[in-house]
Design a protein around this motif. Structure first.
Motif, PDB file in Angstrom:
ATOM      1  N   PRO A   1       0.826  -1.213   0.000  1.00  0.00           N
ATOM      2  CA  PRO A   1       0.000   0.000   0.000  1.00  0.00           C
ATOM      3  C   PRO A   1       0.858   1.261   0.000  1.00  0.00           C
ATOM      4  O   PRO A   1       2.048   1.228   0.325  1.00  0.00           O
ATOM      5  CB  PRO A   1      -0.818  -0.119   1.295  1.00  0.00           C
ATOM      6  N   ASP A   2       0.232   2.386  -0.344  1.00  0.00           N
ATOM      7  CA  ASP A   2       0.959   3.655  -0.466  1.00  0.00           C
ATOM      8  C   ASP A   2       1.681   4.036   0.820  1.00  0.00           C
ATOM      9  O   ASP A   2       2.755   4.646   0.777  1.00  0.00           O
ATOM     10  CB  ASP A   2      -0.005   4.780  -0.860  1.00  0.00           C
ATOM     11  N   CYS A   3       1.096   3.675   1.962  1.00  0.00           N
ATOM     12  CA  CYS A   3       1.705   4.066   3.235  1.00  0.00           C
ATOM     13  C   CYS A   3       3.053   3.396   3.467  1.00  0.00           C
ATOM     14  O   CYS A   3       3.827   3.831   4.338  1.00  0.00           O
ATOM     15  CB  CYS A   3       0.757   3.779   4.392  1.00  0.00           C
TER      16      CYS A   3
ATOM     17  N   HIS B   1       6.865   1.738 -12.688  1.00  0.00           N
ATOM     18  CA  HIS B   1       6.402   2.961 -12.027  1.00  0.00           C
ATOM     19  C   HIS B   1       5.911   3.958 -13.072  1.00  0.00           C
ATOM     20  O   HIS B   1       6.562   4.125 -14.101  1.00  0.00           O
ATOM     21  CB  HIS B   1       7.542   3.578 -11.212  1.00  0.00           C
ATOM     22  N   PRO B   2       4.742   4.623 -12.839  1.00  0.00           N
ATOM     23  CA  PRO B   2       3.885   4.557 -11.654  1.00  0.00           C
ATOM     24  C   PRO B   2       3.450   3.116 -11.355  1.00  0.00           C
ATOM     25  O   PRO B   2       3.160   2.340 -12.265  1.00  0.00           O
ATOM     26  CB  PRO B   2       2.686   5.435 -12.022  1.00  0.00           C
ATOM     27  N   PHE B   3       3.422   2.791 -10.073  1.00  0.00           N
ATOM     28  CA  PHE B   3       3.183   1.418  -9.682  1.00  0.00           C
ATOM     29  C   PHE B   3       1.866   0.877 -10.213  1.00  0.00           C
ATOM     30  O   PHE B   3       0.852   1.582 -10.252  1.00  0.00           O
ATOM     31  CB  PHE B   3       3.175   1.295  -8.160  1.00  0.00           C
ATOM     32  N   ILE B   4       1.911  -0.399 -10.618  1.00  0.00           N
ATOM     33  CA  ILE B   4       0.716  -1.148 -10.976  1.00  0.00           C
ATOM     34  C   ILE B   4       0.296  -1.903  -9.715  1.00  0.00           C
ATOM     35  O   ILE B   4       1.001  -2.811  -9.269  1.00  0.00           O
ATOM     36  CB  ILE B   4       1.004  -2.142 -12.114  1.00  0.00           C
ATOM     37  N   PRO B   5      -0.817  -1.556  -9.099  1.00  0.00           N
ATOM     38  CA  PRO B   5      -1.160  -2.190  -7.813  1.00  0.00           C
ATOM     39  C   PRO B   5      -1.489  -3.675  -7.959  1.00  0.00           C
ATOM     40  O   PRO B   5      -2.180  -4.087  -8.887  1.00  0.00           O
ATOM     41  CB  PRO B   5      -2.395  -1.407  -7.346  1.00  0.00           C
ATOM     42  N   GLU B   6      -0.976  -4.447  -7.038  1.00  0.00           N
ATOM     43  CA  GLU B   6      -1.366  -5.840  -6.878  1.00  0.00           C
ATOM     44  C   GLU B   6      -1.949  -5.974  -5.478  1.00  0.00           C
ATOM     45  O   GLU B   6      -1.264  -5.683  -4.499  1.00  0.00           O
ATOM     46  CB  GLU B   6      -0.174  -6.782  -7.048  1.00  0.00           C
TER      47      GLU B   6
ATOM     48  N   HIS C   1      -2.504  -7.833  -2.521  1.00  0.00           N
ATOM     49  CA  HIS C   1      -2.008  -9.041  -1.867  1.00  0.00           C
ATOM     50  C   HIS C   1      -2.947  -9.361  -0.706  1.00  0.00           C
ATOM     51  O   HIS C   1      -2.850  -8.779   0.372  1.00  0.00           O
ATOM     52  CB  HIS C   1      -0.580  -8.811  -1.375  1.00  0.00           C
ATOM     53  N   MET C   2      -3.852 -10.286  -0.926  1.00  0.00           N
ATOM     54  CA  MET C   2      -4.924 -10.523   0.038  1.00  0.00           C
ATOM     55  C   MET C   2      -4.446 -11.128   1.350  1.00  0.00           C
ATOM     56  O   MET C   2      -5.156 -11.070   2.355  1.00  0.00           O
ATOM     57  CB  MET C   2      -6.013 -11.391  -0.609  1.00  0.00           C
ATOM     58  N   ASP C   3      -3.249 -11.700   1.376  1.00  0.00           N
ATOM     59  CA  ASP C   3      -2.692 -12.204   2.625  1.00  0.00           C
ATOM     60  C   ASP C   3      -2.230 -11.081   3.545  1.00  0.00           C
ATOM     61  O   ASP C   3      -1.971 -11.316   4.725  1.00  0.00           O
ATOM     62  CB  ASP C   3      -1.524 -13.158   2.348  1.00  0.00           C
ATOM     63  N   ASP C   4      -2.087  -9.885   3.006  1.00  0.00           N
ATOM     64  CA  ASP C   4      -1.749  -8.721   3.826  1.00  0.00           C
ATOM     65  C   ASP C   4      -2.994  -8.359   4.639  1.00  0.00           C
ATOM     66  O   ASP C   4      -4.064  -8.118   4.067  1.00  0.00           O
ATOM     67  CB  ASP C   4      -1.342  -7.558   2.922  1.00  0.00           C
ATOM     68  N   PRO C   5      -2.907  -8.322   5.971  1.00  0.00           N
ATOM     69  CA  PRO C   5      -4.090  -8.017   6.785  1.00  0.00           C
ATOM     70  C   PRO C   5      -4.736  -6.673   6.470  1.00  0.00           C
ATOM     71  O   PRO C   5      -5.883  -6.435   6.849  1.00  0.00           O
ATOM     72  CB  PRO C   5      -3.537  -8.029   8.225  1.00  0.00           C
ATOM     73  N   ARG C   6      -4.027  -5.808   5.759  1.00  0.00           N
ATOM     74  CA  ARG C   6      -4.580  -4.505   5.402  1.00  0.00           C
ATOM     75  C   ARG C   6      -5.419  -4.548   4.133  1.00  0.00           C
ATOM     76  O   ARG C   6      -6.067  -3.563   3.777  1.00  0.00           O
ATOM     77  CB  ARG C   6      -3.442  -3.486   5.259  1.00  0.00           C
ATOM     78  N   SER C   7      -5.422  -5.684   3.438  1.00  0.00           N
ATOM     79  CA  SER C   7      -6.228  -5.829   2.230  1.00  0.00           C
ATOM     80  C   SER C   7      -7.709  -5.919   2.585  1.00  0.00           C
ATOM     81  O   SER C   7      -8.094  -6.569   3.566  1.00  0.00           O
ATOM     82  CB  SER C   7      -5.816  -7.090   1.463  1.00  0.00           C
ATOM     83  N   ALA C   8      -8.536  -5.299   1.767  1.00  0.00           N
ATOM     84  CA  ALA C   8      -9.986  -5.372   1.992  1.00  0.00           C
ATOM     85  C   ALA C   8     -10.508  -6.789   1.806  1.00  0.00           C
ATOM     86  O   ALA C   8     -11.603  -7.114   2.277  1.00  0.00           O
ATOM     87  CB  ALA C   8     -10.699  -4.416   1.031  1.00  0.00           C
TER      88      ALA C   8
ATOM     89  N   ALA D   1       8.430  -4.302   2.726  1.00  0.00           N
ATOM     90  CA  ALA D   1       8.397  -3.174   1.785  1.00  0.00           C
ATOM     91  C   ALA D   1       9.635  -2.307   1.931  1.00  0.00           C
ATOM     92  O   ALA D   1      10.239  -1.872   0.938  1.00  0.00           O
ATOM     93  CB  ALA D   1       7.137  -2.341   2.017  1.00  0.00           C
ATOM     94  N   ARG D   2      10.033  -2.038   3.158  1.00  0.00           N
ATOM     95  CA  ARG D   2      11.222  -1.221   3.385  1.00  0.00           C
ATOM     96  C   ARG D   2      12.477  -1.954   2.920  1.00  0.00           C
ATOM     97  O   ARG D   2      13.409  -1.338   2.376  1.00  0.00           O
ATOM     98  CB  ARG D   2      11.340  -0.845   4.858  1.00  0.00           C
ATOM     99  N   THR D   3      12.513  -3.246   3.127  1.00  0.00           N
ATOM    100  CA  THR D   3      13.679  -4.027   2.745  1.00  0.00           C
ATOM    101  C   THR D   3      13.920  -3.969   1.243  1.00  0.00           C
ATOM    102  O   THR D   3      15.046  -3.735   0.798  1.00  0.00           O
ATOM    103  CB  THR D   3      13.524  -5.481   3.198  1.00  0.00           C
ATOM    104  N   VAL D   4      12.873  -4.177   0.453  1.00  0.00           N
ATOM    105  CA  VAL D   4      13.089  -4.197  -0.995  1.00  0.00           C
ATOM    106  C   VAL D   4      13.383  -2.797  -1.528  1.00  0.00           C
ATOM    107  O   VAL D   4      14.144  -2.647  -2.498  1.00  0.00           O
ATOM    108  CB  VAL D   4      11.887  -4.821  -1.737  1.00  0.00           C
TER     109      VAL D   4
END
Length: 280
Positions: free
Chosen positions: A122-124, A192-197, A199-206, A243-246
């Motif tokens: 996510p953008d954050c 870039h601009p990023f193509i969003p994917e 990732h539903m395993d991310d707890p922040r995914s709707a 995200a920070r690592t990559v």
């Protein structure tokens, strides 16, 4: 044969497959062929796949009840597909309309591109201080957040890369395969601009199935298990850290081979012994 061949590996998560497979079929171009490899014996997940067996874009289907993981299905695609471009999408990921067209156009315009992909964070999670130095512009208005590897979902790779490198070697991850591609001279990264994917395993995914700590423990994702993330807060923190690592990962290929890699792996094992968790 030409065109694009995309692999979807499904396993034991029917809620996700009911979203990811239709989305993949919807976003496929006219010359895209979808390959589905179903791992395991979960009947509900298999039924979610079977609903689409007659779709004109669903090209090949394989069922392996023994669940051999990811490497064998990926090599199935790499060895048998004849497309000019190859891809894999995980069953817990949703791709955006137009993702294939954008990535293929970039490949066509920049022959040096090897493995380029959609962005799953996510953008954050974006940190300009980390990412800006790795942004690179290429001919015809294309930009990449350069990195020597991308995640094993939502990418597009030239057939020429697979032909040069061969399939994943025994014990080799997709990350290491991408590093071999970079070492061979191919340019990898996120468009870039990023193509969003999503990732539903991310707890922040709707669309995530992980709403509570109990949900996570009941259906513990493999990566969460590997890093010892047993709560939603810990699993989310791992996503942020990833995200920070990559974004901050070195572009010096020597850091990923030889003595420097051995030094990193030694430090990683030591940190795991001290903390009980595996850092990224």
């Amino acid at each position: 044969m030409g065109g694009i061949d995309i692999l979807l590996i499904t396993y034991n998560r029917p809620e996700y497959v009911r979203l990811s497979l239709p989305r993949l079929l919807e976003t496929a171009t006219a010359d895209t062929r979808i390959w589905v490899w179903h791992n395991g014996t979960d009947r509900e997940t298999l039924a979610a796949v079977q609903e689409h067996r007659n779709h004109p874009r669903l090209h090949r289907f394989h069922h392996d009840a023994s669940n051999p993981g990811l490497r064998e299905p990926t090599n199935w695609l790499f060895r048998e597909a004849g497309g000019d471009y190859l891809s894999k999408v995980d069953d817990d990921c949703l791709e955006e309309p137009g993702w294939l067209e954008t990535l293929r156009k970039a490949h066509e315009d920049v022959p040096q591109f090897g493995v380029i992909g959609a962005w799953r964070f996510p953008d954050c999670d974006l940190d300009p201080e980390l990412s800006a130095p790795k942004m690179a512009d290429y001919p015809h208005g294309h930009t990449l957040l350069r990195n020597h590897w991308v995640q094993g979902s939502g990418f597009l790779v030239k057939r020429a890369v697979v032909r040069q490198l061969g399939p994943l070697r025994p014990g080799e991850s997709f990350t290491r395969w991408c590093l071999r591609a970079a070492r061979a001279g191919w340019i990898n990264g996120w468009y870039h601009p990023f193509i969003p994917e999503d990732h539903m395993d991310d707890p922040r995914s709707a669309h995530t199935i992980y709403r509570t700590d109990a949900d996570l423990r009941a259906r513990w994702p493999l990566t969460a298990r590997e890093v010892g993330a047993a709560t939603i807060a810990e699993w989310t923190a791992e996503m942020v850290h990833s995200a920070r690592t990559v974004q901050g990962a070195s572009l010096d290929l020597d850091d990923y081979f030889g003595w420097r890699l051995k030094r990193y792996n030694l430090g990683r094992r030591l940190r795991r012994a001290l903390t009980g968790r595996a850092p990224w």
